[in-house]
Design a protein around this motif. Structure first.
Motif, short mmCIF file in Angstrom:
data_model
loop_
_atom_site.label_atom_id
_atom_site.label_comp_id
_atom_site.label_asym_id
_atom_site.label_seq_id
_atom_site.Cartn_x
_atom_site.Cartn_y
_atom_site.Cartn_z
N GLN A 171 0.85 -1.19 0.00
CA GLN A 171 0.00 0.00 0.00
C GLN A 171 0.89 1.24 0.00
OE1 GLN A 171 -2.75 -0.10 3.32
NE2 GLN A 171 -4.32 -1.13 2.10
N ALA A 172 0.47 2.24 -0.75
CA ALA A 172 1.24 3.48 -0.80
C ALA A 172 0.91 4.34 0.41
CB ALA A 172 0.94 4.23 -2.08
N VAL A 173 1.94 4.96 0.97
CA VAL A 173 1.76 6.04 1.94
C VAL A 173 1.75 7.33 1.14
CG1 VAL A 173 2.77 7.28 3.89
CG2 VAL A 173 2.86 4.78 3.82
N CYS A 174 0.64 8.06 1.20
CA CYS A 174 0.46 9.22 0.34
C CYS A 174 0.30 10.51 1.15
CB CYS A 174 -0.79 9.04 -0.53
SG CYS A 174 -0.65 7.75 -1.77
N ALA A 366 -14.23 9.98 6.71
CA ALA A 366 -14.15 10.60 8.04
C ALA A 366 -12.73 10.52 8.60
CB ALA A 366 -15.13 9.91 8.99
N ALA A 367 -11.98 9.47 8.25
CA ALA A 367 -10.62 9.34 8.75
C ALA A 367 -9.73 10.43 8.19
CB ALA A 367 -10.07 7.96 8.38
N ILE A 368 -9.86 10.69 6.89
CA ILE A 368 -9.05 11.74 6.27
C ILE A 368 -9.46 13.11 6.81
CG2 ILE A 368 -8.45 12.85 4.08
CD1 ILE A 368 -8.88 10.12 2.73
N ALA A 369 -10.76 13.33 6.95
CA ALA A 369 -11.24 14.62 7.46
C ALA A 369 -10.71 14.87 8.86
CB ALA A 369 -12.77 14.65 7.44
N TRP A 370 -10.75 13.84 9.72
CA TRP A 370 -10.24 14.02 11.09
C TRP A 370 -8.74 14.27 11.05
CZ3 TRP A 370 -6.65 11.02 13.84
CH2 TRP A 370 -6.52 11.37 15.20
N GLY A 371 -8.01 13.55 10.20
CA GLY A 371 -6.57 13.78 10.09
C GLY A 371 -6.26 15.20 9.67
N TRP A 372 -6.97 15.69 8.67
CA TRP A 372 -6.76 17.07 8.23
C TRP A 372 -7.03 18.06 9.36
CZ3 TRP A 372 -9.71 16.49 2.94
CH2 TRP A 372 -8.83 15.94 1.99
N GLU A 373 -8.07 17.78 10.13
CA GLU A 373 -8.45 18.69 11.21
C GLU A 373 -7.34 18.88 12.23
OE1 GLU A 373 -11.85 19.01 14.73
OE2 GLU A 373 -12.09 17.58 13.10
N ILE A 374 -6.59 17.80 12.51
CA ILE A 374 -5.52 17.92 13.51
C ILE A 374 -4.15 18.11 12.87
CG2 ILE A 374 -6.82 16.55 15.17
CD1 ILE A 374 -4.87 14.24 14.61
N GLY A 375 -4.11 18.24 11.55
CA GLY A 375 -2.85 18.57 10.87
C GLY A 375 -2.14 17.44 10.19
N ILE A 376 -2.67 16.20 10.24
CA ILE A 376 -2.03 15.07 9.57
C ILE A 376 -2.20 15.21 8.06
CG2 ILE A 376 -2.11 12.55 9.24
CD1 ILE A 376 -2.98 12.31 12.16
N PHE A 379 -1.28 9.59 4.80
CA PHE A 379 -2.32 8.60 5.02
C PHE A 379 -2.00 7.30 4.27
CE2 PHE A 379 -4.15 12.84 5.21
CZ PHE A 379 -4.92 12.81 6.38
N GLN A 380 -2.58 6.22 4.78
CA GLN A 380 -2.44 4.91 4.14
C GLN A 380 -3.69 4.09 4.41
OE1 GLN A 380 0.95 2.54 5.42
NE2 GLN A 380 -0.06 0.66 4.77
#
Length: 391
Positions: A171-174, A366-376, A379-380
């Motif tokens: 899997q790519a880490v992007c 929702a996982a990507i949205a939460w990550g963006w919210e805290i600055g991450i 993703f993979q």
């Protein structure tokens, strides 16, 4: 709370780490201890209801109240009580509980003895944290034969020459930014799929009873994977990679051969992941492996860690570059204190922070949205793969 749910309070997470430390100290001192282990996963579905669990916990009262008894309440609801022998209260309580359980749940209450049962208790501590879960085996309905000595020898010979590509997941880490730019692949995470590997080299034999066998074959497979990566043909199509490796593999001649065969400058494009279960089970082995890899220029990560574990394994003490943080739907509702502290460390210039996190297991927006919210931004997961391919 059901027996299959987890209690992620810092106190229960700390108890799992303390149990692992207690087991290691007991083994080092060659001290004898009697152990009573109440396993929630061994209960029948009817007995997993909260009021039944409270009844079982109350029944443990006599065993847990002894002045010399130490009790560990684990995140998955398991209870481990330890006392110097002869611990008659532990044995009497085990017998009383066994009489109240149906035949299918007899394995829910175990009497063990340290140091002989050290591996079982370390595995219980890791399993309670959701680390290194037992490999999923297909349900066939038919009992499978146990692994024989001849099959083990044949499996080791097969691994020495096997093509691991069919049993390696990729899997790519992007990098994904909120501005809508296309996902940018940073490196490729590679790991061996154990069920597929077992089917390849053991022809469907039952490995469930031997975690030691699984670990041995996994180390052999890791060594084989390293040998394949360093081949000249593989170097021609090179892309940066992430590799979860055990400390035993890094300390082996196979890793030395891998390291010696890498072209100049290649090491900084390789991220080695340390599984949290390995760090907890053998801290000295982890430190030795880390200190071997760090000066050579490899990137280092804590692999596939649940957020609550950062309260027990603070990254500043581990000396690693990244956390591969495991996504769960509960994360947006309650950010564990350990993760909050790690994210704040980056803002304070003390290491850590969102830039040191890869959110893995991403399977929903929702996982990507939460990550963006805290600055991450890294993703993979299966959803990332779909977006990368424009699906």
């Amino acid at each position: 709370m059901s027996g299959l749910e987890t209690d992620r309070r810092p106190s229960t997470i700390r108890a799992a780490a303390e149990l692992a430390a207690f087991v290691r100290e007991t083994v080092a001192a060659n001290a004898s201890r009697d152990v009573l282990h109440l396993r929630m996963a061994g209960l029948s579905p009817a007995m997993r209801r909260p009021h039944h669990q409270r009844m079982l916990r109350d029944a443990l009262g006599p065993a847990l109240s002894g002045a010399r008894t130490r009790v560990f309440d684990l995140p998955n609801g398991d209870v481990v009580a330890v006392a110097p022998p002869p611990a008659l209260a532990l044995e009497n309580t085990r017998a009383a509980l066994a009489r109240t359980l149906d035949a299918a749940a007899q394995d829910a209450v175990r009497s063990l003895r340290l140091p002989e049962a050290a591996a079982q208790l370390l595995a219980a501590a890791a399993e309670s944290l959701g680390l290194d879960p037992p490999p999923e085996e297909p349900e066939t309905g038919e009992p499978r034969p146990p692994v024989t000595t001849a099959q083990i020898a044949a499996a080791e010979r097969a691994l020495a020459r096997a093509d691991l590509d069919p049993v390696t997941s990729r899997q790519a880490v992007c990098r994904m930014d909120p501005d809508g730019a296309p996902a940018e692949p940073l490196w490729e995470d590679r790991r061996i799929a154990w069920p597929a590997l077992a089917a390849l080299v053991l022809e469907g034999a039952d490995t469930a009873a031997s975690s030691a066998l699984r670990r041995r074959l996994a180390r052999l497979a890791e060594a084989r994977m390293l040998a394949e990566i360093v081949r000249p043909a593989a170097q021609m199509g090179w892309k940066p990679v992430g590799l979860p490796l055990s400390p035993a593999t890094i300390a082996s001649p196979a890793f030395d051969r891998f390291d010696a065969g890498l072209p100049s400058g290649r090491r900084r494009e390789i991220t080695i992941g340390f599984r949290a279960a390995d760090v907890l089970a053998d801290p000295a082995g982890f430190v030795a492996a880390r200190d071997l890899a760090r000066p050579r220029g490899y990137g280092l990560a804590l692999d596939d860690a649940p957020a609550g574990l950062l309260a027990v394994l603070p990254m500043a003490r581990l000396g690693l570059d990244l956390v591969r943080l495991r996504w769960s739907p509960e994360l947006p509702m309650t950010v564990p204190p350990g993760l909050a502290s790690f994210l704040a460390e980056g803002r304070a210039g003390e290491g850590g922070g969102p830039e040191a996190v890869v959110l893995v297991g991403v399977d929903r927006p929702a996982a990507i949205a939460w990550g963006w919210e805290i600055g991450i931004r890294r993703f993979q997961g299966p959803l990332v793969e779909k977006r990368r391919r424009g699906l």
